[in-house]
Every structure is written in C-alpha cells, then in structure tokens.
Motif scaffolding. Structure first.
Motif, PDB file in Angstrom:
ATOM      1  N   ILE A 102     -10.279  -6.226   6.250  1.00 31.42           N
ATOM      2  CA  ILE A 102     -10.275  -4.772   6.048  1.00 31.42           C
ATOM      3  C   ILE A 102      -8.958  -4.180   6.538  1.00 31.42           C
ATOM      4  CG2 ILE A 102     -11.334  -2.593   6.787  1.00 31.42           C
ATOM      5  CD1 ILE A 102     -14.042  -4.085   6.790  1.00 31.42           C
ATOM      6  N   CYS A 103      -8.497  -4.613   7.699  1.00 28.21           N
ATOM      7  CA  CYS A 103      -7.233  -4.096   8.238  1.00 28.21           C
ATOM      8  C   CYS A 103      -6.055  -4.479   7.350  1.00 28.21           C
ATOM      9  CB  CYS A 103      -7.015  -4.600   9.658  1.00 28.21           C
ATOM     10  SG  CYS A 103      -8.123  -3.856  10.867  1.00 28.21           S
ATOM     11  N   SER A 104      -6.051  -5.700   6.828  1.00 26.98           N
ATOM     12  CA  SER A 104      -4.975  -6.127   5.923  1.00 26.98           C
ATOM     13  C   SER A 104      -4.982  -5.296   4.650  1.00 26.98           C
ATOM     14  CB  SER A 104      -5.133  -7.606   5.568  1.00 26.98           C
ATOM     15  OG  SER A 104      -4.947  -8.404   6.685  1.00 26.98           O
ATOM     16  N   ASP A 105      -6.160  -5.103   4.091  1.00 26.72           N
ATOM     17  CA  ASP A 105      -6.268  -4.279   2.880  1.00 26.72           C
ATOM     18  C   ASP A 105      -5.829  -2.851   3.148  1.00 26.72           C
ATOM     19  OD1 ASP A 105      -7.228  -6.467   1.507  1.00 26.72           O
ATOM     20  OD2 ASP A 105      -9.335  -5.843   1.606  1.00 26.72           O
ATOM     21  N   MET A 106      -6.196  -2.335   4.307  1.00 22.65           N
ATOM     22  CA  MET A 106      -5.826  -0.969   4.660  1.00 22.65           C
ATOM     23  C   MET A 106      -4.301  -0.851   4.773  1.00 22.65           C
ATOM     24  SD  MET A 106      -7.445   1.406   7.695  1.00 22.65           S
ATOM     25  CE  MET A 106      -7.036   0.314   9.007  1.00 22.65           C
ATOM     26  N   ALA A 107      -3.651  -1.810   5.394  1.00 20.69           N
ATOM     27  CA  ALA A 107      -2.194  -1.782   5.512  1.00 20.69           C
ATOM     28  C   ALA A 107      -1.529  -1.895   4.147  1.00 20.69           C
ATOM     29  CB  ALA A 107      -1.727  -2.913   6.423  1.00 20.69           C
ATOM     30  N   ARG A 108      -2.048  -2.786   3.309  1.00 21.29           N
ATOM     31  CA  ARG A 108      -1.489  -2.972   1.964  1.00 21.29           C
ATOM     32  C   ARG A 108      -1.621  -1.691   1.143  1.00 21.29           C
ATOM     33  NH1 ARG A 108      -4.647  -6.886   0.695  1.00 21.29           N
ATOM     34  NH2 ARG A 108      -3.660  -8.300   1.971  1.00 21.29           N
ATOM     35  N   GLU A 109      -2.807  -1.075   1.178  1.00 20.06           N
ATOM     36  CA  GLU A 109      -3.037   0.153   0.421  1.00 20.06           C
ATOM     37  C   GLU A 109      -2.211   1.321   0.970  1.00 20.06           C
ATOM     38  OE1 GLU A 109      -4.815   0.670  -2.437  1.00 20.06           O
ATOM     39  OE2 GLU A 109      -4.934  -1.512  -2.439  1.00 20.06           O
TER      40      GLU A 109
ATOM     41  N   SER B 140      -5.680   8.968   2.516  1.00 17.81           N
ATOM     42  CA  SER B 140      -6.912   8.583   1.843  1.00 17.81           C
ATOM     43  C   SER B 140      -7.230   7.100   2.076  1.00 17.81           C
ATOM     44  CB  SER B 140      -6.792   8.869   0.344  1.00 17.81           C
ATOM     45  OG  SER B 140      -7.931   8.443  -0.337  1.00 17.81           O
ATOM     46  N   ALA B 141      -6.228   6.247   1.950  1.00 16.33           N
ATOM     47  CA  ALA B 141      -6.432   4.809   2.168  1.00 16.33           C
ATOM     48  C   ALA B 141      -6.816   4.524   3.615  1.00 16.33           C
ATOM     49  CB  ALA B 141      -5.170   4.029   1.794  1.00 16.33           C
ATOM     50  N   MET B 142      -6.174   5.191   4.552  1.00 12.54           N
ATOM     51  CA  MET B 142      -6.486   4.983   5.965  1.00 12.54           C
ATOM     52  C   MET B 142      -7.903   5.474   6.272  1.00 12.54           C
ATOM     53  SD  MET B 142      -3.863   3.544   7.377  1.00 12.54           S
ATOM     54  CE  MET B 142      -3.937   3.839   9.112  1.00 12.54           C
ATOM     55  N   THR B 143      -8.291   6.595   5.709  1.00 14.09           N
ATOM     56  CA  THR B 143      -9.633   7.131   5.937  1.00 14.09           C
ATOM     57  C   THR B 143     -10.694   6.168   5.421  1.00 14.09           C
ATOM     58  OG1 THR B 143      -8.810   9.404   5.808  1.00 14.09           O
ATOM     59  CG2 THR B 143     -11.165   9.085   5.476  1.00 14.09           C
ATOM     60  N   ARG B 144     -10.485   5.656   4.200  1.00 11.37           N
ATOM     61  CA  ARG B 144     -11.431   4.680   3.643  1.00 11.37           C
ATOM     62  C   ARG B 144     -11.496   3.436   4.532  1.00 11.37           C
ATOM     63  NH1 ARG B 144      -8.984   5.931  -1.137  1.00 11.37           N
ATOM     64  NH2 ARG B 144      -7.793   3.998  -1.113  1.00 11.37           N
ATOM     65  N   GLY B 145     -10.350   2.968   4.989  1.00 12.69           N
ATOM     66  CA  GLY B 145     -10.316   1.787   5.841  1.00 12.69           C
ATOM     67  C   GLY B 145     -11.048   1.994   7.153  1.00 12.69           C
ATOM     68  N   PHE B 146     -10.820   3.135   7.796  1.00  8.87           N
ATOM     69  CA  PHE B 146     -11.506   3.408   9.057  1.00  8.87           C
ATOM     70  C   PHE B 146     -13.009   3.582   8.860  1.00  8.87           C
ATOM     71  CE2 PHE B 146      -7.256   4.900  10.702  1.00  8.87           C
ATOM     72  CZ  PHE B 146      -7.099   3.816  11.551  1.00  8.87           C
ATOM     73  N   GLN B 147     -13.408   4.163   7.726  1.00  9.92           N
ATOM     74  CA  GLN B 147     -14.836   4.271   7.435  1.00  9.92           C
ATOM     75  C   GLN B 147     -15.468   2.897   7.251  1.00  9.92           C
ATOM     76  OE1 GLN B 147     -14.790   6.831   3.994  1.00  9.92           O
ATOM     77  NE2 GLN B 147     -15.050   8.691   5.211  1.00  9.92           N
TER      78      GLN B 147
END
Length: 115
Positions: free
Chosen positions: A88-95, A23-30
């Motif tokens: 965005i990439c940092s947040d995606m990795a953290r999440e 879910s976190a990765m999907t949100r990040g890629f979107q």
C-alpha cells in the motif's frame, strides 16, 4: 505573452498535480487505516479464541501445543499484514509521484550560457 501563458499553464498543471497528490495520499491513508483496523480485529479474535481453548484443556502438553500453534499463526499473519502495508505504501508513493512527471518535463530547458 507566451511567457505569461507558459507560466500560467505550468502553474495550473502544478496545482492539478498537487490535487491529485492529495487525493492519492488520502486514498492510501484510508487503505492503511482500514487494513490496520481489520488486522487488529483479527488479532484480537485469535487471541480470544486461544484463551478460550486454553481454559478447556486438561494437560500442560496441550497448552504448549495450542500456544505454539497460535505463535506460528500470529507470526504468519503479521508477515502477511506487513507485506500488505508495504505494498500500500509503495502504491501510494508511486501514485503520488505520477502527477508531477509531466510537470517536471514541461519546464523550459535552460539555454547554454555564452560568454
């Protein structure tokens, strides 16, 4: 029965973590795709505006001035966009890591081996 219960609980937590990760990765890629589309549109509009202005000027000095202003604005826009994308990439990795923090700590600690 406790070993089975522990294994079942750990498996459930791992699966929940995997679903949260997806879910976190999907949100990040979107978000990345949306930002990329917006930046591309802005860049195209700025390039079109520059070309329109350049066709209306009468002196070579003004052409160079327009081109220099455009280059400066384009560079600043690119730096701003690169900063947004890295955030965005940092947040995606953290999440993506968060769901597994608890799971990794829940594994039983190995017992010391006595010879």
């Amino acid at each position: 029965m406790t070993a089975y219960d522990d294994t079942s609980r750990i498996g459930k937590e791992a699966m929940d973590g995997a679903l949260k990760l997806v879910s976190a990765m999907t949100r990040g890629f979107q978000m990345l795709a949306s930002e990329t589309g917006d930046y591309t549109k802005r860049s195209y509009e700025q390039s079109t505006e520059l070309m329109e202005k350049m066709t209306q000027v009468r002196t070579l000095d003004k052409v160079f001035e327009l081109q220099a202003d455009y280059a400066k604005a384009a560079y600043e826009g690119w730096v701003s966009q690169a900063t947004k994308m890295s955030e965005i990439c940092s947040d995606m990795a953290r999440e993506s890591y968060k769901p597994f923090e608890g799971v990794l700590n829940s594994f039983p600690k190995p017992q010391a081996f006595k010879a």
